[in-house]
Design an enzyme around this catalytic site. Sequence first.
Site, short mmCIF file in Angstrom:
data_model
loop_
_atom_site.label_atom_id
_atom_site.label_comp_id
_atom_site.label_asym_id
_atom_site.label_seq_id
_atom_site.Cartn_x
_atom_site.Cartn_y
_atom_site.Cartn_z
N LEU A 18 -45.72 -18.74 -9.10
CA LEU A 18 -46.59 -18.70 -7.91
C LEU A 18 -47.49 -17.48 -7.95
O LEU A 18 -48.68 -17.57 -7.64
CB LEU A 18 -45.75 -18.70 -6.63
CG LEU A 18 -46.56 -18.76 -5.33
CD1 LEU A 18 -47.35 -20.06 -5.22
CD2 LEU A 18 -45.65 -18.59 -4.11
N TRP A 562 -34.95 1.06 -4.02
CA TRP A 562 -35.67 0.02 -4.76
C TRP A 562 -34.92 -0.43 -6.00
O TRP A 562 -35.49 -1.05 -6.89
CB TRP A 562 -37.08 0.51 -5.11
CG TRP A 562 -37.94 0.64 -3.88
CD1 TRP A 562 -37.58 0.40 -2.59
CD2 TRP A 562 -39.30 1.06 -3.83
NE1 TRP A 562 -38.63 0.63 -1.74
CE2 TRP A 562 -39.70 1.05 -2.47
CE3 TRP A 562 -40.23 1.46 -4.79
CZ2 TRP A 562 -40.98 1.41 -2.06
CZ3 TRP A 562 -41.50 1.82 -4.38
CH2 TRP A 562 -41.87 1.79 -3.03
N ASP A 600 -42.21 11.34 -5.00
CA ASP A 600 -42.52 10.24 -4.08
C ASP A 600 -41.29 9.76 -3.34
O ASP A 600 -40.27 9.48 -3.96
CB ASP A 600 -43.07 9.04 -4.86
CG ASP A 600 -44.55 9.17 -5.16
OD1 ASP A 600 -45.20 10.00 -4.52
OD2 ASP A 600 -45.05 8.44 -6.03
N GLU A 606 -37.22 3.15 5.12
CA GLU A 606 -36.62 1.85 4.87
C GLU A 606 -35.10 1.93 4.77
O GLU A 606 -34.39 0.98 5.06
CB GLU A 606 -37.23 1.31 3.57
CG GLU A 606 -36.52 0.18 2.91
CD GLU A 606 -36.96 0.06 1.46
OE1 GLU A 606 -36.16 -0.41 0.66
OE2 GLU A 606 -38.11 0.43 1.16
N GLU A 666 -49.05 6.91 4.36
CA GLU A 666 -49.90 5.73 4.57
C GLU A 666 -50.17 5.58 6.06
O GLU A 666 -49.25 5.43 6.85
CB GLU A 666 -49.21 4.47 4.05
CG GLU A 666 -50.05 3.23 4.25
CD GLU A 666 -49.34 1.95 3.84
OE1 GLU A 666 -50.04 0.99 3.51
OE2 GLU A 666 -48.10 1.92 3.87
N HIS A 695 -54.29 -1.57 -0.37
CA HIS A 695 -53.75 -2.92 -0.59
C HIS A 695 -54.85 -3.97 -0.58
O HIS A 695 -54.61 -5.13 -0.90
CB HIS A 695 -52.70 -3.25 0.47
CG HIS A 695 -51.51 -2.35 0.39
ND1 HIS A 695 -51.33 -1.31 1.28
CD2 HIS A 695 -50.48 -2.29 -0.48
CE1 HIS A 695 -50.22 -0.67 0.96
NE2 HIS A 695 -49.69 -1.24 -0.10
#
Length: 756
Positions: A18, A562, A600, A606, A666, A695
């Site tokens: 996809l 992550w 970073d 999160e 951000e 983005h």
Amino acid sequence: MTTSHILGFPRVGAKRELKFAQERYWRKELAEQDLLDLAKALREKNWKHQAAANADFVAVGDFTFYDHILDLQVATGAIPARFGFDSQNLTLDQYFQLARGNKDQFAIEMTKWFDTNYHYLVPEFQKSTAFKANPAHYVNQIREAKALGLNFKPVIVGPLTFLWLGKEKGEAFNRFDLLNQLVPVYVEILNALVAEGAEWIQIDEPALALDLPAEWVEAYKSVYTELSKVNAKLLLATYFGSVAEHAELLKALPVAGLHLDLVRAPEQLAAFEDYSKVLSAGVIEGRNIWRANLNKVLDVLEPLKAKLGERLWIAPSCSLLHTPFDLEVEVQLKEKNTALYSWLSFTLQKVEELNVLKQALNNGRASVQAALDASQVAADARATSKEIHRPEVAERLANLPKGADQRKSPFAERIVKQNAWLNLPLLPTTNIGSFPQTTEIRHARASFKKGELSLADYEAAMKKEIEYVVRRQEELDLDVLVHGEAERNDMVEYFGELLDGFAFTKFGWVQSYGSRCVKPPVIYGDVTRPEPMTVRWSQYAQSLTNRVMKGMLTGPVTILQWSFVRNDIPRSTVCKQIGVALSDEVLDLEAAGIKVIQIDEPAIREGLPLKRADWDAYLQWAGEAFRLSSMGVQDDTQIHTHMCYSEFNDILPAIAALDADVITIETSRSDMELLTAFADFKYPNDIGPGVYDIHSPRVPTATEVEHLLRKALNVIPKERLWVNPDCGLKTRGWTETIDQLKVMVDVTKKLRAELA
């Protein structure tokens, strides 16, 4: 008989079909009908996998071209009015413009889906929002499943979670006040599903695992009283945390069943054992890749089966969207580390694990003894493996001196020493880290990995790219440069490949947002850094220029967040192990003359637990792990950090406690909304709020960038303000990158002259 079902399935395909089709479509290399045909074929494959694993229902409506919350905005007529689109007649191009922006409008804001690494598009609610049902997305998928002769269960996010996940825009109001208008639209959508033959409908309400205000919790009664009037059985699905505090409310709701996440919150089962309807037990981990110990799971399920009988359903804990597709294609991993391979389970293996549990519950353990024995052997081997446990790592952590995570001097003293040698202008400009990863870069990396390109030729290609990046930044007149990260495939995977205790898959992709997929490393053992990872690249970049070169590392919390993380020791311990390993790299960079080093941490928010009561403990160990990563550096070495997709107004004290000399964040998509908190909380160190959204390929106007910079100057002293894009530029093309950065630098110079 026990029923098994799936809450949701990966959308992108076993080989990211996809993703590649979408990107070809966006480049106008693929016709719309071809994209639609490919998507239909993917849905059929997904359903057939579920049916082959003996699931009683296949999940329909969970497939999306970009995001399931965007689909819900379309289905309820709640797309942002600023685009001027008709949600009832939305074209596929317009759908993608909502997600990606266009020349007139910036994209819908994106943020984390609860505490996962998936991103959803944040609904924009206005006082004037007029909901209107458009159930086509769900109806069309039901018709496809019916045509294949499959039992189906539509999946839709519930109205309270949908409203909760949105934001108010325009005139001040409370989005909760829209609920009474939204519910009839949901009823209309559900009725359309019933008209297509839906007997069970899964309504996801993960917001119940959050700290919801009392009026929102109370509203579940009236909302589900209305929804239950639909002629179908409703399965209310909760996941990502415990809903035990709402047990009495949930047991009284007029729904036909309730799904509980018994992996994240196994203790909540006790509060629901007297539930009188269908209880769906989420017992296979939907967010991690470890094989279940099926005997242990059955020890929980068998007593439950004795109490509930046919009212017991079993499922993964949440949608399998968060897990890679198929372990069996990982041939290289199996050859390289057979033991680790035997401990893993991807989506197709998880649905099969579910099938084994179902057979054991319906026909007795003996009917699946071989599968249960294999599960037990894997669990026992993992518990005792010497490959996992390295005594020297635990020893180093235990013997860290007191205050090891603290800088030598406070920021006020450090910044004087840093400014003395940096000699930067007012409003210094920099980049977050990565520059475009061109086809040539990817080809060189792939050829090197396949053995088709020698190490010398590969390094020459990377050095050529680094020089190109340095020269472009000099031409743009940026102040603090970066080397562009050409050698890095992914900001986490790159480091994981160079740290011990990590393993990698070849096809273990999961969706991050839209067509963006990530391939998380697997942290399976104790973590160490055997040799320098980034030093030679940063040193080479610095040799090309007299301007300051910034070293670039990914921080311990982000590497943890992550990755697929081992579940046999606390996450906090794993994180500190990574922090200590990174500190060796930071000191090597410093010794090599790289004295601006960015660590970073885009994922720090999160990691916050969903319940506020658990925040302090997390922030304490996450902050310690971050500070450990730069332990021992000199005062005149400037430590930067970067955070993105973050709403952290409510954790600013913890962000300040990281004590990074410069933080970049951000903020552009939310119009510097984050900075409102700075009026009250005087952030003590330097800060660089992002001035344009990376983005989107759209080039911001000078007016837009100036607007954001002036907003920032209202709350941040000019001496402490940096100017930068929102995030790294890896996914952008070079033409738009140069154009975007030129606007940023030109506006900065204009304001410098004004402020001088």
